[in-house]
Write a protein that holds these residues in place. Structure first.
Motif, PDB file in Angstrom:
ATOM      1  N   LEU A  92     -10.841  -2.531  -3.934  1.00  0.00           N
ATOM      2  CA  LEU A  92     -10.496  -1.458  -3.129  1.00  0.00           C
ATOM      3  C   LEU A  92      -9.873  -2.130  -1.763  1.00  0.00           C
ATOM      4  O   LEU A  92      -8.765  -1.563  -1.272  1.00  0.00           O
ATOM      5  CB  LEU A  92     -11.451  -0.557  -3.015  1.00  0.00           C
ATOM      6  N   ASP A 115      -6.076  -3.149  -2.116  1.00  0.00           N
ATOM      7  CA  ASP A 115      -5.065  -1.950  -2.466  1.00  0.00           C
ATOM      8  C   ASP A 115      -4.489  -1.327  -1.252  1.00  0.00           C
ATOM      9  O   ASP A 115      -5.034  -1.017  -0.384  1.00  0.00           O
ATOM     10  CB  ASP A 115      -6.035  -0.816  -3.076  1.00  0.00           C
ATOM     11  N   TRP A 175      -4.913   2.386  -0.567  1.00  0.00           N
ATOM     12  CA  TRP A 175      -6.129   2.678   0.406  1.00  0.00           C
ATOM     13  C   TRP A 175      -5.872   1.956   1.523  1.00  0.00           C
ATOM     14  O   TRP A 175      -6.357   3.056   2.569  1.00  0.00           O
ATOM     15  CB  TRP A 175      -7.079   1.726  -0.369  1.00  0.00           C
ATOM     16  N   ARG A 185      -3.476   4.568   3.587  1.00  0.00           N
ATOM     17  CA  ARG A 185      -4.298   5.799   3.853  1.00  0.00           C
ATOM     18  C   ARG A 185      -5.250   5.938   5.046  1.00  0.00           C
ATOM     19  O   ARG A 185      -5.389   6.656   5.883  1.00  0.00           O
ATOM     20  CB  ARG A 185      -4.771   6.381   2.622  1.00  0.00           C
ATOM     21  N   LEU A 186      -5.991   4.761   4.830  1.00  0.00           N
ATOM     22  CA  LEU A 186      -7.175   4.422   5.719  1.00  0.00           C
ATOM     23  C   LEU A 186      -6.432   4.451   7.405  1.00  0.00           C
ATOM     24  O   LEU A 186      -7.005   4.977   8.281  1.00  0.00           O
ATOM     25  CB  LEU A 186      -8.155   3.475   5.594  1.00  0.00           C
TER      26      LEU A 186
END
Length: 150
Positions: A3, A6, A9, A12-13
């Motif tokens: 993760l 990625d 990910w 988005r974070l």
């Protein structure tokens, strides 16, 4: 693939963290993040037409019209006929708009510092440059204006 490696990910974070940190800075502007993007684009040089400005900040031209109405009502921008094409209107940032933009930028600088706290100055600069390249590619590849937030 783990993760942590990625891309989706990570984007988005980081996007969520920056949005949370930045929202307070742009809250007082008409349109919030969109209003900020318009002021930034206008502060950079020659006054664009409304249509060119909408393309530059990746907003639908109808949304741009309403946003400019709100920004103009607060004295942050003004519009005038384009001397090259009187059917078009140029958009200009006012002195009040520049002052407000400077205030918002101070808040956003603090928000950026919180999000980029684990990077040194060189790494933060590299990240900004790389993200800018990727954003330009994404905008070009989309073929459709993408509405953006801070």
């Amino acid at each position: 693939m783990a993760l942590e490696t990625d891309l989706g990910w990570a984007i988005r974070l980081v996007s969520s963290a920056f949005s949370r940190a930045a929202i307070e800075s742009v809250a007082g502007l008409p349109g919030g993040p969109r209003g900020y993007l318009v002021l930034v684009a206008l502060a950079g040089g020659e006054p664009p037409t409304q249509l060119a400005l909408a393309r530059e900040v990746s907003l639908d031209r109808t949304v741009m019209t309403y946003l400019l109405d709100d920004l103009e009502a607060q004295g942050l921008v003004t519009r005038r006929p384009d001397p090259r094409d009187r059917r078009a209107r140029q958009v200009l940032i006012t002195d009040t708009g520049r002052t407000r933009l400077d205030q918002v930028r101070q808040g956003l600088t603090a928000a950026e510092a919180r999000v980029l706290a684990d990077l040194d100055e060189q790494e933060a600069g590299q990240l900004r440059a790389l993200l800018s390249k990727v954003a330009q590619t994404a905008q070009r590849e989309s073929g459709v204006p993408v509405e953006t937030d801070c």
